[in-house]
Design a protein around this motif. Sequence first.
Motif, PDB file in Angstrom:
ATOM      1  N   TYR A  22      18.924  77.047  34.161  1.00 22.56           N
ATOM      2  CA  TYR A  22      18.875  78.499  34.383  1.00 22.56           C
ATOM      3  C   TYR A  22      19.788  79.271  33.428  1.00 22.56           C
ATOM      4  N   THR A  23      20.816  78.631  32.907  1.00 20.36           N
ATOM      5  CA  THR A  23      21.641  79.286  31.891  1.00 20.36           C
ATOM      6  C   THR A  23      20.813  79.529  30.633  1.00 20.36           C
ATOM      7  N   TYR A  24      19.999  78.554  30.267  1.00 22.21           N
ATOM      8  CA  TYR A  24      19.092  78.769  29.129  1.00 22.21           C
ATOM      9  C   TYR A  24      18.057  79.849  29.461  1.00 22.21           C
ATOM     10  N   CYS A  25      17.514  79.824  30.678  1.00 21.92           N
ATOM     11  CA  CYS A  25      16.526  80.854  31.065  1.00 21.92           C
ATOM     12  C   CYS A  25      17.133  82.249  30.952  1.00 21.92           C
ATOM     13  N   LYS A  26      18.387  82.382  31.392  1.00 23.94           N
ATOM     14  CA  LYS A  26      19.046  83.686  31.326  1.00 23.94           C
ATOM     15  C   LYS A  26      19.118  84.189  29.886  1.00 23.94           C
ATOM     16  N   ALA A  27      19.221  83.280  28.938  1.00 21.14           N
ATOM     17  CA  ALA A  27      19.259  83.635  27.510  1.00 21.14           C
ATOM     18  C   ALA A  27      17.848  83.722  26.920  1.00 21.14           C
ATOM     19  N   HIS A  28      16.828  83.683  27.803  1.00 23.83           N
ATOM     20  CA  HIS A  28      15.420  83.713  27.366  1.00 23.83           C
ATOM     21  C   HIS A  28      15.136  82.592  26.376  1.00 23.83           C
ATOM     22  N   ASP A  29      15.628  81.441  26.723  1.00 23.47           N
ATOM     23  CA  ASP A  29      15.514  80.244  25.883  1.00 23.47           C
ATOM     24  C   ASP A  29      15.030  79.117  26.788  1.00 23.47           C
ATOM     25  N   LEU A  30      13.726  78.848  26.751  1.00 20.94           N
ATOM     26  CA  LEU A  30      13.165  77.820  27.636  1.00 20.94           C
ATOM     27  C   LEU A  30      13.422  76.443  27.037  1.00 20.94           C
ATOM     28  N   THR A 127      18.104  88.542  39.247  1.00 18.45           N
ATOM     29  CA  THR A 127      19.448  89.031  39.598  1.00 18.45           C
ATOM     30  C   THR A 127      20.291  88.935  38.328  1.00 18.45           C
ATOM     31  N   PRO A 128      21.510  89.457  38.341  1.00 21.69           N
ATOM     32  CA  PRO A 128      22.361  89.293  37.149  1.00 21.69           C
ATOM     33  C   PRO A 128      22.626  87.821  36.804  1.00 21.69           C
ATOM     34  N   GLU A 129      22.524  86.931  37.792  1.00 23.72           N
ATOM     35  CA  GLU A 129      22.798  85.512  37.557  1.00 23.72           C
ATOM     36  C   GLU A 129      21.541  84.682  37.339  1.00 23.72           C
ATOM     37  N   VAL A 130      20.420  85.094  37.938  1.00 21.96           N
ATOM     38  CA  VAL A 130      19.229  84.241  37.951  1.00 21.96           C
ATOM     39  C   VAL A 130      18.071  84.906  37.215  1.00 21.96           C
ATOM     40  N   THR A 131      17.595  84.231  36.186  1.00 21.47           N
ATOM     41  CA  THR A 131      16.385  84.619  35.466  1.00 21.47           C
ATOM     42  C   THR A 131      15.390  83.474  35.611  1.00 21.47           C
ATOM     43  N   LEU A 132      14.190  83.816  36.092  1.00 23.38           N
ATOM     44  CA  LEU A 132      13.156  82.801  36.270  1.00 23.38           C
ATOM     45  C   LEU A 132      12.208  82.819  35.076  1.00 23.38           C
ATOM     46  N   ALA A 133      11.800  81.632  34.667  1.00 24.43           N
ATOM     47  CA  ALA A 133      10.760  81.504  33.627  1.00 24.43           C
ATOM     48  C   ALA A 133       9.416  81.533  34.337  1.00 24.43           C
ATOM     49  N   LYS A 134       8.640  82.595  34.104  1.00 22.60           N
ATOM     50  CA  LYS A 134       7.302  82.708  34.663  1.00 22.60           C
ATOM     51  C   LYS A 134       6.325  82.752  33.498  1.00 22.60           C
TER      52      LYS A 134
END
Length: 138
Positions: A22-30, A127-134
């Motif tokens: 999820y740290t990579y997801c937050k950086a928009h890096d799958l 959220t500020p902490e969680v970015t989901l890859a959809k």
Amino acid sequence: MNTNVHDDYQLPVLQGTAKEFYTYCKAHDLRFQRCAQCKTFRHPPRPLCNKCYSFETEWAPVKGTGKVYCWTVAMAPIGKAWVSYMPYAAVVVELDEGPRVATWVTGIPPDQLKVGMPVKVWYDELTPEVTLAKFKPL
Ligand SMILES: [Zn+2]
């Protein structure tokens, strides 16, 4: 930022390898965990390669494109947060590089999904902490 967040939306627990993903997801890096020895993807992440039994890992970037592998349609919400999404499809997407991930395919009604449909990742900053890859259709 997605404004459709509700109090009972179950967020990922950010610890261990999930935190790394999820740290990579937050950086928009799958990225997906991959064996550093034989280069076999391991998803969900785990300590041991099921092909060569190596404990060595790396986080390999993927292009973010793939295809719909399979899905199931949820008709009843499991909590209040899900009511506005009904019905929704829980989809398994197979990335071009090989790993399969359980995810959402948005922008298309569940009854229009097709096996093999090309899709592309997008990032839902829940959220500020969680970015989901959809994913969305190409
Ligand atoms: Zn291996």
